[in-house]
Write a protein that holds these residues in place. Structure first.
Motif, PDB file in Angstrom:
ATOM      1  N   SER A  98       4.780   6.566  -5.092  1.00 55.40           N
ATOM      2  CA  SER A  98       4.484   6.306  -3.693  1.00 55.40           C
ATOM      3  C   SER A  98       3.103   5.702  -3.478  1.00 55.40           C
ATOM      4  O   SER A  98       2.746   5.354  -2.374  1.00 55.40           O
ATOM      5  CB  SER A  98       4.604   7.597  -2.899  1.00 55.40           C
ATOM      6  OG  SER A  98       3.793   8.565  -3.510  1.00 55.40           O
ATOM      7  N   GLY A  99       2.305   5.579  -4.553  1.00 51.73           N
ATOM      8  CA  GLY A  99       0.982   4.985  -4.398  1.00 51.73           C
ATOM      9  C   GLY A  99       1.068   3.482  -4.173  1.00 51.73           C
ATOM     10  O   GLY A  99       2.157   2.945  -3.953  1.00 51.73           O
ATOM     11  N   ALA A 100      -0.099   2.814  -4.234  1.00 49.53           N
ATOM     12  CA  ALA A 100      -0.105   1.363  -4.058  1.00 49.53           C
ATOM     13  C   ALA A 100       0.640   0.697  -5.216  1.00 49.53           C
ATOM     14  O   ALA A 100       0.604   1.188  -6.342  1.00 49.53           O
ATOM     15  CB  ALA A 100      -1.544   0.871  -4.006  1.00 49.53           C
ATOM     16  N   GLN A 101       1.335  -0.393  -4.929  1.00 48.86           N
ATOM     17  CA  GLN A 101       2.086  -1.080  -5.970  1.00 48.86           C
ATOM     18  C   GLN A 101       1.871  -2.583  -5.905  1.00 48.86           C
ATOM     19  O   GLN A 101       1.630  -3.130  -4.843  1.00 48.86           O
ATOM     20  CB  GLN A 101       3.601  -0.865  -5.824  1.00 48.86           C
ATOM     21  CG  GLN A 101       4.003   0.441  -5.265  1.00 48.86           C
ATOM     22  CD  GLN A 101       5.501   0.528  -5.093  1.00 48.86           C
ATOM     23  OE1 GLN A 101       6.218  -0.455  -5.226  1.00 48.86           O
ATOM     24  NE2 GLN A 101       5.968   1.720  -4.783  1.00 48.86           N
ATOM     25  N   PRO A 116       2.770   0.359 -10.491  1.00 51.55           N
ATOM     26  CA  PRO A 116       1.750   1.151  -9.795  1.00 51.55           C
ATOM     27  C   PRO A 116       0.366   0.564 -10.078  1.00 51.55           C
ATOM     28  O   PRO A 116       0.076   0.221 -11.229  1.00 51.55           O
ATOM     29  CB  PRO A 116       1.886   2.548 -10.416  1.00 51.55           C
ATOM     30  CG  PRO A 116       2.650   2.369 -11.665  1.00 51.55           C
ATOM     31  CD  PRO A 116       3.421   1.103 -11.577  1.00 51.55           C
ATOM     32  N   GLU A 150      -4.118   0.343  -8.938  1.00 54.12           N
ATOM     33  CA  GLU A 150      -5.244   1.119  -8.415  1.00 54.12           C
ATOM     34  C   GLU A 150      -5.324   0.910  -6.910  1.00 54.12           C
ATOM     35  O   GLU A 150      -5.085  -0.174  -6.423  1.00 54.12           O
ATOM     36  CB  GLU A 150      -6.537   0.627  -9.070  1.00 54.12           C
ATOM     37  CG  GLU A 150      -6.615   1.003 -10.528  1.00 54.12           C
ATOM     38  CD  GLU A 150      -7.596   0.134 -11.300  1.00 54.12           C
ATOM     39  OE1 GLU A 150      -8.433  -0.522 -10.664  1.00 54.12           O
ATOM     40  OE2 GLU A 150      -7.501   0.124 -12.532  1.00 54.12           O
ATOM     41  N   ASP A 151      -5.705   1.961  -6.186  1.00 54.57           N
ATOM     42  CA  ASP A 151      -5.807   1.841  -4.728  1.00 54.57           C
ATOM     43  C   ASP A 151      -7.012   1.006  -4.330  1.00 54.57           C
ATOM     44  O   ASP A 151      -7.989   0.965  -5.031  1.00 54.57           O
ATOM     45  CB  ASP A 151      -5.923   3.238  -4.103  1.00 54.57           C
ATOM     46  CG  ASP A 151      -4.567   3.923  -4.126  1.00 54.57           C
ATOM     47  OD1 ASP A 151      -3.596   3.288  -3.677  1.00 54.57           O
ATOM     48  OD2 ASP A 151      -4.466   5.068  -4.605  1.00 54.57           O
ATOM     49  N   ASN A 193       0.838  -1.189   0.000  1.00 53.53           N
ATOM     50  CA  ASN A 193       0.000   0.000   0.000  1.00 53.53           C
ATOM     51  C   ASN A 193       0.871   1.236   0.000  1.00 53.53           C
ATOM     52  O   ASN A 193       2.083   1.169   0.173  1.00 53.53           O
ATOM     53  CB  ASN A 193      -0.961  -0.037   1.171  1.00 53.53           C
ATOM     54  CG  ASN A 193      -2.040  -1.075   0.930  1.00 53.53           C
ATOM     55  OD1 ASN A 193      -2.547  -1.204  -0.185  1.00 53.53           O
ATOM     56  ND2 ASN A 193      -2.335  -1.856   1.952  1.00 53.53           N
ATOM     57  N   ALA A 194       0.219   2.370  -0.219  1.00 55.21           N
ATOM     58  CA  ALA A 194       0.942   3.637  -0.346  1.00 55.21           C
ATOM     59  C   ALA A 194       1.947   3.807   0.781  1.00 55.21           C
ATOM     60  O   ALA A 194       1.642   3.582   1.947  1.00 55.21           O
ATOM     61  CB  ALA A 194      -0.057   4.786  -0.335  1.00 55.21           C
TER      62      ALA A 194
END
Lengths: 372, 244
Positions: free
Chosen positions: A293-296, A369, A371-372, A281-282
């Motif tokens: 830095s977002g979710a990966q 990267p 989607e959250d 997660n972020a």
């Protein structure tokens, strides 16, 4: 004041503010003049107090008039600035569209009936765009033709080999198998070269869809496992996690496939290539190695081979790079798989890196990267 | 009777004469009778004579291309339009494969191919076509119309309709839908689907099934409740979702 529009607008405003100031100064000067000049003094003598009233009214009238002029001039300045800069905005949008890969972009009719330098620029842009489009189109056609021309003799060779194998004795059959393997390798090389070249010219026109990363990893691992078992090696998914992203499933598949197949080539006999998919997660962007830095989605592929010398790790993704090692040549790869993987991952805004695992073997880590 | 006569006759449409010659020889050794056509026009004419059990068709042909030949055969009247067709391409283009399968090719093989694989594919698609013909003619199957939600499938006439509106499906898509509907609400493995829709087991990295599924999905549209009719079950296969 960053845009061309605000600059031009400001210039116009300044100019007419200056003009206004000059006008006001002149007007005030004429207003004060009567008391000083004898000619007006004479006139003032027989007109009594009227002129004073008139000049106050006139002053009010002047203020209203000046405000009106100011507003009207501002409006004119605004529309003039718009008129001058609107085409540049259109040109900019078109340029961005072209840069992102839509080669059919043209400015054409958007310029209206203009006949100035900006319209010329628009026409030049269109000329340039159609030239680029035809060049890229020609390159793609050439790639298709090259593929066809190289593969046709290979196809004939393969069938001739199959015919020869049917009637050959054991020893000859061994050599024929060898020829067949080399033919297959040549074919793989052609395919990968074409894929790599296509990836160079890839752009926004590549279709995107919602990709189930976990499903993709599971499918590719199952296929690779099936293939590896005939060589006494295995592929296993040790960990998986729900991850979805907007991307091109075909490209992602070929990236993951190339990394896993590469691992099955180098892992020792009777070992298992471990594939894991983790969702991170972020996180704070302080973690230097990752540019986002977002979710990966983090895909790790680990083999149990002899690893790679530290100084060669970063070069693994260069086309045709080979670790100076005799064993390498027998492994069967053509040396383009990881380059293809890298380009396909970069297209999705991700990163790919290799490192030596702690207890031997190579670990390739893909970060995408999601989607959250 | 006619099917017995031409069961082993293969027509190869390819402008690469040397390759056609070699393939014909291999096919003859395997017990097939092979004829060769060098361009699309004559190939289409020959294919439509009804003398052949299977057509092997190259995508790149002088004159009318392979896709056009495929379209013309599929647009013909009667049983001949269902002639099993195996497409070949040397361009290695994903687009070629997807387009070929979408237009109703029964299977697809990239050049260069192994002759063994070619023979296996030819046998698979001709067997599948024969099974389809048999079920078309058998009377007991004729009565068993499959009905799931708003979808109706008639095995006898090989027709599919949604809410009464007829769908235009290729042979492989029909077989795929039939096997999914027969076990609606249950997972059908990729292997089972491959045998039904392609007549052969899956080889690794082969995405033909997924191409057929996505074409079928598009033709079926979404379910009445707006959801996907055919759902993918990760790493296992597909299932037809019961709307109820």
């Amino acid at each position: 004041m960053k845009s061309l529009f605000s600059k031009i607008f400001a210039c116009f405003l300044l100019t007419h503010l200056l003009a206004l100031l000059v006008t006001i100064t002149v007007l005030t000067a004429t207003d004060t003049r009567p008391s000083d000049t004898p000619r007006n003094a004479v006139r003032r003598e027989y007109s009594g107090p009227r002129p004073q009233r008139r000049s106050r009214r006139a002053r009010n009238f002047e203020i209203v008039r000046l405000t009106a002029i100011f507003l009207a001039a501002s409006a004119v300045a605004y529309s003039l600035s718009r008129y001058l800069t609107a085409p540049t905005a259109k040109l900019r949008r078109a340029t961005q569209q072209l840069a992102s890969g839509d080669l059919t972009t043209r400015v054409g009719n958007q310029m209206g009936n203009r006949r100035d330098e900006l319209a010329d620029l628009g026409r030049d842009f269109d000329l340039m765009a159609s030239r680029i489009q035809s060049l890229v189109g020609a390159e793609r056609r050439l790639l298709g033709d090259i593929s066809h021309e190289l593969r046709s003799p290979l196809a004939r060779m393969q069938v001739a080999l199959d015919l020869a194998t049917q009637t050959a004795d054991d020893q000859t059959r061994g050599y024929l198998n060898r020829i067949e393997r080399e033919g297959a390798r040549l074919n793989e090389l052609i395919g990968q070269l074409l894929t790599l070249t296509r990836l160079e010219t890839i752009g926004a026109d590549t279709p995107r869809e919602t990709v189930d990363v976990a499903g993709l990893v599971a499918e590719v691992a199952a296929d690779a496992d099936f293939e590896a078992r005939s060589e006494n090696r295995m592929v296993q998914v040790t960990q998986t996690s729900e991850c979805f992203l907007e991307g091109n499933a075909g490209l992602l598949r070929s990236a993951i496939e190339n990394v896993i197949r590469n691992a099955t080539r180098y892992t020792r006999e009777n070992t298992i290539v471990e594939v894991s998919l983790e969702r991170e997660n972020a996180i704070a962007p302080s973690k230097g190695s990752t540019p986002f830095s977002g979710a990966q989605a983090v895909i790790r592929v680990r083999d149990w081979g002899s690893g790679v010398p530290e100084e060669s790790l970063s070069k693994l993704f260069d086309p045709f790079y080979r670790v100076a090692d005799a064993r390498d040549r027998q492994s069967g790869g053509v040396g383009l798989g990881l380059s293809i993987a890298q380009r396909a991952i970069r297209f999705h805004g991700g990163t790919i890196a290799a490192k030596n695992a702690e207890d031997g073997g190579l670990m390739v880590e893909i970060r995408l990267p999601i989607e959250d | 009777m006619e099917t017995e006569l031409n069961a082993n006759r293969v027509l190869m449409i390819d402008d690469d004469e040397e390759l056609s010659e070699l393939v014909s020889e291999y096919l003859r050794r395997e017990g097939f009778a092979a004829d060769v056509a060098g361009d699309g026009e004559s190939g289409t004419r020959q294919a439509l004579t009804g003398d052949y059990a299977v057509v092997v068709l190259d995508v790149m042909l002088p004159g009318i291309g392979g896709f056009e030949v495929l379209r013309r055969i599929r647009a013909a009247d009667g049983a001949i339009s269902r002639l099993p067709i195996l497409m070949l391409t040397a361009r290695g283009d994903e687009v070629d494969r997807v387009l070929g399968l979408e237009l109703g090719a029964d299977d697809y093989l990239p050049k260069p191919f192994s002759s063994r694989e070619l023979v296996a594919r030819i046998r698979a698609i001709s067997r599948r076509a024969q099974n389809a013909e048999t079920s078309r003619q058998s009377p007991e199957a004729a009565r068993q119309t499959l009905r799931v939600g708003d979808v109706e499938l008639h095995p006898a006439t090989r027709e599919v309709s949604i809410s009464g509106k007829k769908l235009d499906l290729t042979a492989a898509e029909f077989d795929l839908l039939e096997i999914l509907l027969r076990s609606a609400g249950e997972i059908v493995t990729r292997e089972t689907i491959a045998k039904a829709a392609l007549g052969r087991p899956l080889s690794p990295y082969d995405r033909s099934i997924d191409v057929h599924v996505s074409n079928l999905r598009r033709k079926l549209g979404t379910a009445q409740n707006g959801g996907e009719r055919i759902k993918a079950v990760r790493g296992v296969g597909y299932l037809y979702a019961n709307a109820e």
